[in-house]
Each structure stands twice: as structure tokens, then as C-alpha cells.
Design a protein around this motif. Sequence first.
Motif, PDB file in Angstrom:
ATOM      1  N   ILE A   1      47.218  22.398  53.296  1.00 49.55           N
ATOM      2  CA  ILE A   1      47.250  23.834  53.027  1.00 49.55           C
ATOM      3  C   ILE A   1      45.839  24.291  52.685  1.00 49.55           C
ATOM      4  O   ILE A   1      45.222  23.777  51.762  1.00 49.55           O
ATOM      5  CB  ILE A   1      48.205  24.146  51.859  1.00 49.55           C
ATOM      6  N   ALA A   2      45.352  25.246  53.430  1.00 45.78           N
ATOM      7  CA  ALA A   2      44.005  25.766  53.199  1.00 45.78           C
ATOM      8  C   ALA A   2      44.062  26.959  52.251  1.00 45.78           C
ATOM      9  O   ALA A   2      45.043  27.710  52.221  1.00 45.78           O
ATOM     10  CB  ALA A   2      43.368  26.184  54.523  1.00 45.78           C
ATOM     11  N   THR A   3      43.020  27.129  51.488  1.00 44.30           N
ATOM     12  CA  THR A   3      42.933  28.226  50.534  1.00 44.30           C
ATOM     13  C   THR A   3      42.823  29.562  51.269  1.00 44.30           C
ATOM     14  O   THR A   3      42.122  29.679  52.266  1.00 44.30           O
ATOM     15  CB  THR A   3      41.695  28.043  49.635  1.00 44.30           C
ATOM     16  N   GLY A   4      43.542  30.557  50.758  1.00 46.73           N
ATOM     17  CA  GLY A   4      43.463  31.900  51.316  1.00 46.73           C
ATOM     18  C   GLY A   4      44.243  32.109  52.597  1.00 46.73           C
ATOM     19  O   GLY A   4      44.007  33.075  53.308  1.00 46.73           O
ATOM     20  N   THR A   5      45.188  31.228  52.918  1.00 45.73           N
ATOM     21  CA  THR A   5      45.974  31.373  54.143  1.00 45.73           C
ATOM     22  C   THR A   5      47.398  31.807  53.814  1.00 45.73           C
ATOM     23  O   THR A   5      47.841  31.752  52.670  1.00 45.73           O
ATOM     24  CB  THR A   5      46.035  30.047  54.918  1.00 45.73           C
ATOM     25  N   ILE A   6      48.112  32.225  54.834  1.00 44.33           N
ATOM     26  CA  ILE A   6      49.507  32.611  54.675  1.00 44.33           C
ATOM     27  C   ILE A   6      50.334  31.396  54.266  1.00 44.33           C
ATOM     28  O   ILE A   6      51.270  31.516  53.476  1.00 44.33           O
ATOM     29  CB  ILE A   6      50.044  33.230  55.980  1.00 44.33           C
ATOM     30  N   GLU A   7      49.987  30.219  54.782  1.00 43.09           N
ATOM     31  CA  GLU A   7      50.719  29.007  54.447  1.00 43.09           C
ATOM     32  C   GLU A   7      50.645  28.703  52.948  1.00 43.09           C
ATOM     33  O   GLU A   7      51.614  28.260  52.348  1.00 43.09           O
ATOM     34  CB  GLU A   7      50.193  27.804  55.239  1.00 43.09           C
ATOM     35  N   LYS A   8      49.486  28.952  52.344  1.00 42.24           N
ATOM     36  CA  LYS A   8      49.343  28.706  50.910  1.00 42.24           C
ATOM     37  C   LYS A   8      50.237  29.645  50.123  1.00 42.24           C
ATOM     38  O   LYS A   8      50.935  29.224  49.196  1.00 42.24           O
ATOM     39  CB  LYS A   8      47.896  28.872  50.467  1.00 42.24           C
ATOM     40  N   ASN A   9      50.223  30.916  50.483  1.00 47.74           N
ATOM     41  CA  ASN A   9      51.077  31.893  49.804  1.00 47.74           C
ATOM     42  C   ASN A   9      52.553  31.538  49.983  1.00 47.74           C
ATOM     43  O   ASN A   9      53.337  31.627  49.041  1.00 47.74           O
ATOM     44  CB  ASN A   9      50.814  33.299  50.325  1.00 47.74           C
TER      45      ASN A   9
END
Length: 69
Positions: free
Chosen positions: A25-33
Motif C-alpha cells: 500500500i502506497a502513501t496517499g493512494t485510494i488503496e491506503k484510504n
Amino acid sequence: MTNQQALARVYRNRQKKNCFAYRLIATGTIEKNSFQQQSHKQSLSSYVVDSAEDVERHFSLDSLRKLFQ
């Protein structure tokens, strides 16, 4: 597909080896949210649904009364 579904699909009946699921999971992505929302909902659900847990330990009596007024 939720993370719980993905983890359940990895495991097979009568399997002898360990299963590992890696989440990238990368920071600032939709996947993180999305992952944060899923984990928050899962923890909230376990507090509410699990009958073995003491509800008053997680929520004060006053906060529950205010919630249902």
C-alpha cells in the motif's frame, strides 16, 4: 474484493504449509484510504458484535446513551 475475502481464498482445506498475504500500500493512494476504512470497520464490528467482550470497557454508559437519543 475485501482483504478478508482475499485471505480466505489463499487458504486451502487440509493445507500443511503456512500461507502469507502481503499488502503493498502506497502513501496517499485510494488503496491506503480503502484499507484504513476496512480496518476501522473491522475493529468497530468486532467491538459491537463480539458478545464475549465487555461493551462498557470500550464505550462509556453516557456515550452509549447519547448515541441512541
